[in-house]
Scaffold this motif. Structure first.
Motif, PDB file in Angstrom:
ATOM      1  N   LYS A 223       0.815  -1.217   0.000  1.00  0.00           N
ATOM      2  CA  LYS A 223       0.000   0.000   0.000  1.00  0.00           C
ATOM      3  C   LYS A 223       0.846   1.264   0.000  1.00  0.00           C
ATOM      4  CE  LYS A 223      -3.615  -2.553   0.098  1.00  0.00           C
ATOM      5  NZ  LYS A 223      -4.372  -2.737  -1.170  1.00  0.00           N
ATOM      6  N   ALA A 224       2.137   1.101  -0.174  1.00  0.00           N
ATOM      7  CA  ALA A 224       3.033   2.260  -0.239  1.00  0.00           C
ATOM      8  C   ALA A 224       4.174   1.944  -1.197  1.00  0.00           C
ATOM      9  CB  ALA A 224       3.581   2.614   1.140  1.00  0.00           C
ATOM     10  N   VAL A 225       4.726   2.996  -1.786  1.00  0.00           N
ATOM     11  CA  VAL A 225       5.854   2.864  -2.716  1.00  0.00           C
ATOM     12  C   VAL A 225       7.154   3.087  -1.950  1.00  0.00           C
ATOM     13  CG1 VAL A 225       6.957   3.854  -4.751  1.00  0.00           C
ATOM     14  CG2 VAL A 225       4.468   3.599  -4.682  1.00  0.00           C
ATOM     15  N   ASP A 226       8.111   2.211  -2.190  1.00  0.00           N
ATOM     16  CA  ASP A 226       9.421   2.392  -1.577  1.00  0.00           C
ATOM     17  C   ASP A 226      10.047   3.662  -2.158  1.00  0.00           C
ATOM     18  OD1 ASP A 226      12.281   2.298  -1.142  1.00  0.00           O
ATOM     19  OD2 ASP A 226      12.042   0.197  -0.603  1.00  0.00           O
ATOM     20  N   PRO A 227      10.364   4.653  -1.321  1.00  0.00           N
ATOM     21  CA  PRO A 227      10.878   5.924  -1.856  1.00  0.00           C
ATOM     22  C   PRO A 227      12.271   5.807  -2.476  1.00  0.00           C
ATOM     23  CG  PRO A 227      11.003   5.900   0.537  1.00  0.00           C
ATOM     24  CD  PRO A 227      10.248   4.676   0.142  1.00  0.00           C
ATOM     25  N   ASN A 228      13.008   4.754  -2.131  1.00  0.00           N
ATOM     26  CA  ASN A 228      14.359   4.589  -2.668  1.00  0.00           C
ATOM     27  C   ASN A 228      14.366   3.900  -4.029  1.00  0.00           C
ATOM     28  OD1 ASN A 228      15.627   5.743  -0.331  1.00  0.00           O
ATOM     29  ND2 ASN A 228      15.260   3.814   0.740  1.00  0.00           N
ATOM     30  N   THR A 229      13.505   2.893  -4.191  1.00  0.00           N
ATOM     31  CA  THR A 229      13.499   2.119  -5.441  1.00  0.00           C
ATOM     32  C   THR A 229      12.288   2.404  -6.307  1.00  0.00           C
ATOM     33  OG1 THR A 229      12.338   0.280  -4.372  1.00  0.00           O
ATOM     34  CG2 THR A 229      14.757   0.277  -4.294  1.00  0.00           C
ATOM     35  N   HIS A 230      11.282   3.101  -5.742  1.00  0.00           N
ATOM     36  CA  HIS A 230      10.028   3.382  -6.452  1.00  0.00           C
ATOM     37  C   HIS A 230       9.409   2.100  -6.982  1.00  0.00           C
ATOM     38  CE1 HIS A 230      10.118   7.769  -6.255  1.00  0.00           C
ATOM     39  NE2 HIS A 230      11.441   7.637  -6.293  1.00  0.00           N
TER      40      HIS A 230
END
Length: 392
Positions: A279-286
């Motif tokens: 439910k969320a995007v990893d901010p480092n790898t998108h």
């Protein structure tokens, strides 16, 4: 000025000259190499026997085209069947009954702790049991004395109240000992022998494998210490976590089929379905985490193994298909195939192409199942057609 009669011979001579020139041009063209491939109308070509050997003819068949999104990931523990087994109370490790790699069953002993808290709880239970026994005897004696008028009614009432209080204290003390992992048989044995040992038994919560052990005899165990003394995992099912680019996240849905391959198991494809979408995007790898629960009955899937996943995100389509070598793409973006009935004469036809899978191009329009087209060698036909002289 020439007369009507004199013009006729002049016209006749002119016609004869034009006819002669046309014959000479046609004879010259027929003797050139291009004559081996006679033009059979615009966009068509006829091959010689030698040229036909360079073109593979194939029938237009039906193929199932589907949409798969690829991602990389890894195998992980099924976190719903992974337990960090800690000491519920403080104490010294008295014994260790398992080691890393051991298979254990639910309720099997892992280690014991010399627990002052358990020792106190057992002592309290023995005291409560003694008080309860005395209270019951007192109540029975007072009731007998009342029957012969040797005691008052208030004495019986007091004895009854004392017995009820002792009963409540006993039940509470018994429950406290059970919180330390003792069962009914252990407690009955304690009451029968009247001997406390303070040994807190820590058991496996389910069938599985000891994947980590961090304690030895004599170590001090504290509740909540990290790392836990034991880690037990049920590896009959593992998680495959794949990391899908955020641009593909909108196409993901629960229960979509997932095909899984691993470098450690070449030539083998595992199958599962999407059981979780992050439910969320990893901010480092998108990327977005996509998970499948994968059966692992043989135990060959180990946590942290690298894996590749493909998620089927669209309903399969059954469409006509031709080999990708049979499709020629022109400079303006037009896609062509060469249709034939006899393997000699080929007609150029515009088609609309969809997906490309397994060396086949999906035909959305322009061809029907059962027709025959040039496969390998289509580019050869296209080059020949483009090099032919115009008819004018």
């Amino acid at each position: 000025m020439p007369t009507q009669r004199s013009r006729i011979p002049i016209i006749a001579v002119a016609v004869l000259v034009v006819a002669s020139l046309g014959y000479i041009w046609f004879a010259h063209r027929s003797s050139s190499p291009a004559a081996a491939s006679a033009i059979a109308g615009a966009g068509s070509i006829t091959l010689t026997d030698t040229q036909a050997k360079q073109v593979a003819v194939t029938a237009v068949g039906t193929h199932t085209f589907d949409t798969w999104l690829d991602a990389v990931g890894n195998i992980d523990y099924d976190q719903d069947h992974l337990a960090q087994v800690s000491a519920p109370y403080a104490g010294r490790i008295a014994s260790v009954a398992a080691k890393a790699g051991d298979k254990v069953q639910k309720g099997q002993l892992l280690f014991t702790i010399d627990s002052p808290d358990l020792l106190q709880a057992e002592s309290t239970l023995l005291a409560a049991d003694g008080v309860l026994t005395l209270s019951r005897k007192t109540l029975t004696r007072t009731q007998k004395m009342l029957a012969i008028q040797a005691s008052a009614e208030k004495d019986v009432e007091q004895a009854t109240s004392d017995e009820q209080t002792a009963e409540a204290n006993y039940r509470a003390a018994r429950k406290t000992v059970m919180l330390f992992g003792k069962n009914e048989a252990d407690i009955d044995r304690l009451l029968a022998t009247r001997k406390v040992d303070g040994a807190l038994r820590v058991l496996s919560p389910f069938d599985g494998i000891v994947v980590a052990r961090t304690v030895a005899v004599g170590d001090l165990a504290q509740p909540g210490n990290s790392p836990s003394p034991f880690t037990v995992a049920d590896l009959s099912t593992v998680w495959m976590d794949a990391y899908m680019p955020e641009n593909d996240a909108a196409a993901l849905k629960l229960h979509q089929p997932m095909a899984i391959t691993l470098p450690a198991l070449p030539g083998k494809t595992l199958h599962g379905e999407v059981s979780y979408i992050g439910k969320a995007v990893d901010p480092n790898t998108h990327t977005v985490t996509v998970r499948a629960d994968v059966p692992n009955p043989s135990g060959e899937l180990l946590p942290q193994m690298l894996a590749n996943a493909a998620v089927q995100t669209a309903t399969p389509e059954h469409s006509p298909a031709v080999p990708e070598d049979g499709v020629v793409r022109e400079g303006d973006g037009t896609t062509m195939v060469y249709v034939t009935q006899d393997g000699r004469r080929f007609e150029q036809r515009v088609v609309k192409i969809g997906k490309r899978q397994h060396g086949l191009d999906q035909i959305l329009s322009g061809l029907q199942t059962g027709e025959h087209v040039a496969g390998e060698g289509a580019l050869f036909l296209d080059n020949m057609l483009s090099q032919q002289p115009d008819d004018d």
